[in-house]
Scaffold this motif. Structure first.
Motif, PDB file in Angstrom:
ATOM      1  N   TYR A 222      -8.081  13.906  27.852  1.00  0.00           N
ATOM      2  CA  TYR A 222      -6.718  14.100  28.322  1.00  0.00           C
ATOM      3  C   TYR A 222      -5.745  13.240  27.543  1.00  0.00           C
ATOM      4  N   GLY A 223      -6.227  12.138  26.991  1.00  0.00           N
ATOM      5  CA  GLY A 223      -5.374  11.304  26.163  1.00  0.00           C
ATOM      6  C   GLY A 223      -4.882  12.067  24.947  1.00  0.00           C
ATOM      7  N   ILE A 224      -5.763  12.863  24.338  1.00  0.00           N
ATOM      8  CA  ILE A 224      -5.375  13.666  23.180  1.00  0.00           C
ATOM      9  C   ILE A 224      -4.344  14.718  23.582  1.00  0.00           C
ATOM     10  N   ILE A 225      -4.591  15.382  24.728  1.00  0.00           N
ATOM     11  CA  ILE A 225      -3.675  16.410  25.191  1.00  0.00           C
ATOM     12  C   ILE A 225      -2.310  15.822  25.485  1.00  0.00           C
ATOM     13  N   LEU A 226      -2.281  14.745  26.256  1.00  0.00           N
ATOM     14  CA  LEU A 226      -1.016  14.123  26.627  1.00  0.00           C
ATOM     15  C   LEU A 226      -0.303  13.555  25.415  1.00  0.00           C
ATOM     16  N   GLY A 227      -1.075  12.966  24.478  1.00  0.00           N
ATOM     17  CA  GLY A 227      -0.458  12.395  23.290  1.00  0.00           C
ATOM     18  C   GLY A 227       0.251  13.442  22.468  1.00  0.00           C
ATOM     19  N   SER A 228      -0.350  14.609  22.318  1.00  0.00           N
ATOM     20  CA  SER A 228       0.274  15.668  21.531  1.00  0.00           C
ATOM     21  C   SER A 228       1.562  16.145  22.192  1.00  0.00           C
ATOM     22  N   HIS A 229       1.552  16.276  23.520  1.00  0.00           N
ATOM     23  CA  HIS A 229       2.755  16.710  24.222  1.00  0.00           C
ATOM     24  C   HIS A 229       3.830  15.632  24.188  1.00  0.00           C
ATOM     25  N   SER A 230       3.411  14.367  24.241  1.00  0.00           N
ATOM     26  CA  SER A 230       4.375  13.276  24.170  1.00  0.00           C
ATOM     27  C   SER A 230       5.073  13.277  22.816  1.00  0.00           C
ATOM     28  N   ASN A 231       4.293  13.475  21.751  1.00  0.00           N
ATOM     29  CA  ASN A 231       4.879  13.541  20.402  1.00  0.00           C
ATOM     30  C   ASN A 231       5.815  14.740  20.272  1.00  0.00           C
ATOM     31  N   ALA A 232       5.415  15.866  20.845  1.00  0.00           N
ATOM     32  CA  ALA A 232       6.252  17.070  20.794  1.00  0.00           C
ATOM     33  C   ALA A 232       7.580  16.834  21.528  1.00  0.00           C
ATOM     34  N   ALA A 233       7.509  16.132  22.670  1.00  0.00           N
ATOM     35  CA  ALA A 233       8.728  15.843  23.418  1.00  0.00           C
ATOM     36  C   ALA A 233       9.645  14.914  22.636  1.00  0.00           C
ATOM     37  N   LEU A 234       9.068  13.953  21.923  1.00  0.00           N
ATOM     38  CA  LEU A 234       9.871  13.054  21.105  1.00  0.00           C
ATOM     39  C   LEU A 234      10.592  13.808  19.993  1.00  0.00           C
ATOM     40  N   VAL A 235       9.847  14.697  19.330  1.00  0.00           N
ATOM     41  CA  VAL A 235      10.441  15.490  18.250  1.00  0.00           C
ATOM     42  C   VAL A 235      11.562  16.369  18.791  1.00  0.00           C
ATOM     43  N   SER A 236      11.313  17.009  19.955  1.00  0.00           N
ATOM     44  CA  SER A 236      12.324  17.886  20.546  1.00  0.00           C
ATOM     45  C   SER A 236      13.571  17.100  20.925  1.00  0.00           C
ATOM     46  N   ARG A 249      22.537   8.641  19.899  1.00  0.00           N
ATOM     47  CA  ARG A 249      22.093   9.093  21.223  1.00  0.00           C
ATOM     48  C   ARG A 249      20.591   8.995  21.388  1.00  0.00           C
ATOM     49  N   PHE A 250      19.842   9.367  20.355  1.00  0.00           N
ATOM     50  CA  PHE A 250      18.375   9.331  20.424  1.00  0.00           C
ATOM     51  C   PHE A 250      17.894   7.920  20.745  1.00  0.00           C
ATOM     52  N   GLY A 251      18.441   6.932  20.052  1.00  0.00           N
ATOM     53  CA  GLY A 251      18.057   5.545  20.304  1.00  0.00           C
ATOM     54  C   GLY A 251      18.487   5.072  21.685  1.00  0.00           C
ATOM     55  N   GLN A 252      19.670   5.500  22.129  1.00  0.00           N
ATOM     56  CA  GLN A 252      20.143   5.112  23.450  1.00  0.00           C
ATOM     57  C   GLN A 252      19.229   5.633  24.553  1.00  0.00           C
ATOM     58  N   LEU A 253      18.817   6.881  24.419  1.00  0.00           N
ATOM     59  CA  LEU A 253      17.952   7.467  25.433  1.00  0.00           C
ATOM     60  C   LEU A 253      16.574   6.798  25.463  1.00  0.00           C
ATOM     61  N   LEU A 254      16.026   6.537  24.278  1.00  0.00           N
ATOM     62  CA  LEU A 254      14.712   5.884  24.235  1.00  0.00           C
ATOM     63  C   LEU A 254      14.779   4.470  24.792  1.00  0.00           C
ATOM     64  N   LEU A 255      15.853   3.747  24.470  1.00  0.00           N
ATOM     65  CA  LEU A 255      16.007   2.397  25.003  1.00  0.00           C
ATOM     66  C   LEU A 255      16.173   2.429  26.523  1.00  0.00           C
ATOM     67  N   GLY A 256      16.974   3.367  27.013  1.00  0.00           N
ATOM     68  CA  GLY A 256      17.154   3.488  28.454  1.00  0.00           C
ATOM     69  C   GLY A 256      15.870   3.872  29.155  1.00  0.00           C
ATOM     70  N   LEU A 257      15.105   4.757  28.532  1.00  0.00           N
ATOM     71  CA  LEU A 257      13.825   5.161  29.107  1.00  0.00           C
ATOM     72  C   LEU A 257      12.851   3.997  29.134  1.00  0.00           C
ATOM     73  N   ARG A 258      12.859   3.191  28.077  1.00  0.00           N
ATOM     74  CA  ARG A 258      11.976   2.026  28.029  1.00  0.00           C
ATOM     75  C   ARG A 258      12.321   1.034  29.138  1.00  0.00           C
ATOM     76  N   GLN A 259      13.621   0.796  29.336  1.00  0.00           N
ATOM     77  CA  GLN A 259      14.043  -0.116  30.395  1.00  0.00           C
ATOM     78  C   GLN A 259      13.652   0.418  31.774  1.00  0.00           C
ATOM     79  N   LEU A 260      13.777   1.734  31.942  1.00  0.00           N
ATOM     80  CA  LEU A 260      13.407   2.347  33.208  1.00  0.00           C
ATOM     81  C   LEU A 260      11.926   2.156  33.501  1.00  0.00           C
TER      82      LEU A 260
END
Length: 284
Positions: A222-236, A249-260
């Motif tokens: 499941y790590g492989i499955i989730l990792g591929s979808h996580s990468n796809a979501a990042l690209v999207s 905006r991309f950096g702002q969202l990632l930083l906000g998500l990390r803080q969350l």
């Protein structure tokens, strides 16, 4: 004296509708409601309705929300408190004690605090929002590819992040609910997440990132499955923000998500919400 009399296995629990394990104290019910009733009677527990109305829904998903209404439901369907007392002492003495405890249990404050009343109602509304968030997460296109048990394990780990993300961007104004719950930490978490000002697509991308973090995978497969979808979501997410000609905006969202994701959800409501999560995942 045994608390079982006759067999009703296979029928529905008369209290909450879950699968009955047989007759307990004269009524077909599940083990959970049987143990709750026995514990309440033996301890002479005094409950107050969380909504102060005495009409909370008692079903499989919500039976733990209001002990007062659950206990009254046990009595209404005919569960025999005397049978509980007979298991451990003389009937007359124990029944007298129970009757006294019951009188204490059903008492509702004649002049309930408006603050306590509103906080209970706000909690119920926020709990319903949490249930909706869990249902939305279950419907996530990538996340839905996992088996139900895998989904439940991950949601139990990230439910607070999903809740704060979605509640902070709710389609209706729920600021009064957040303010009225009286929990300062929850208000701060919601406020910080609101600063992201994410649109619908950005919220969906960030939700996928939360759900598909590789370290939450239960196994390597499941790590492989989730990792591929996580990468796809990042690209999207990157493509979407760049299409908007907003390179920051991309950096702002990632930083906000990390803080969350780094925030600990230790507010006063967190324990009650965990109970909601545990119960609702059994029915989704």
């Amino acid at each position: 004296m045994s608390n079982l009399s006759g067999s009703a296995t296979g029928s529905a629990c008369a209290v909450c509708g879950d699968q009955s394990s047989g007759k307990h104290y004269g009524v077909a019910c599940c083990d959970g409601c049987s143990c709750f009733f026995k514990r309440s009677v033996r301890r002479g527990s005094s409950y107050a309705c969380i909504a102060l109305a005495g009409n909370c829904v008692v079903d499989k998903a919500r039976r733990n929300w209001c002990p007062c209404c659950r206990f009254q439901r046990c009595l209404a369907v005919g569960m025999n408190a005397a049978a509980v007392q007979e298991e451990r002492g003389p009937r007359n003495q124990q029944v007298t004690q129970y009757r006294h405890a019951r009188r204490q249990t059903v008492q509702v404050p004649s002049a309930p605090s408006p603050t306590a009343h509103s906080q209970a109602l706000h909690f119920q509304i926020l709990a319903q929002i949490l249930v909706t968030c869990l249902r939305q997460a279950k419907a996530n296109e990538q996340f839905a590819l996992l088996e139900s048990c895998q989904q439940d394990a991950i949601l139990q780990a990230v439910w607070s992040e999903i809740f704060v993300l979605r509640a902070s961007h709710w389609s209706l104004d729920i600021s009064a609910m957040i303010e009225g719950c009286g929990d300062e930490q929850l208000k701060r978490l919601i406020f910080e997440a609101q600063q992201l000002k994410a649109d619908v697509l950005e919220l969906n991308f960030m939700e996928t990132l939360i759900l598909c973090r590789k370290e939450l995978a239960i196994s390597a497969q499941y790590g492989i499955i989730l990792g591929s979808h996580s990468n796809a979501a990042l690209v999207s997410l990157a493509r979407y923000t760049l299409q908007q000609s907003n390179y920051l905006r991309f950096g702002q969202l990632l930083l906000g998500l990390r803080q969350l994701c780094l925030r600990r959800f230790d507010c006063a409501l967190s324990c009650m919400f965990r109970t909601v999560v545990r119960d609702i995942l059994k029915t989704l």
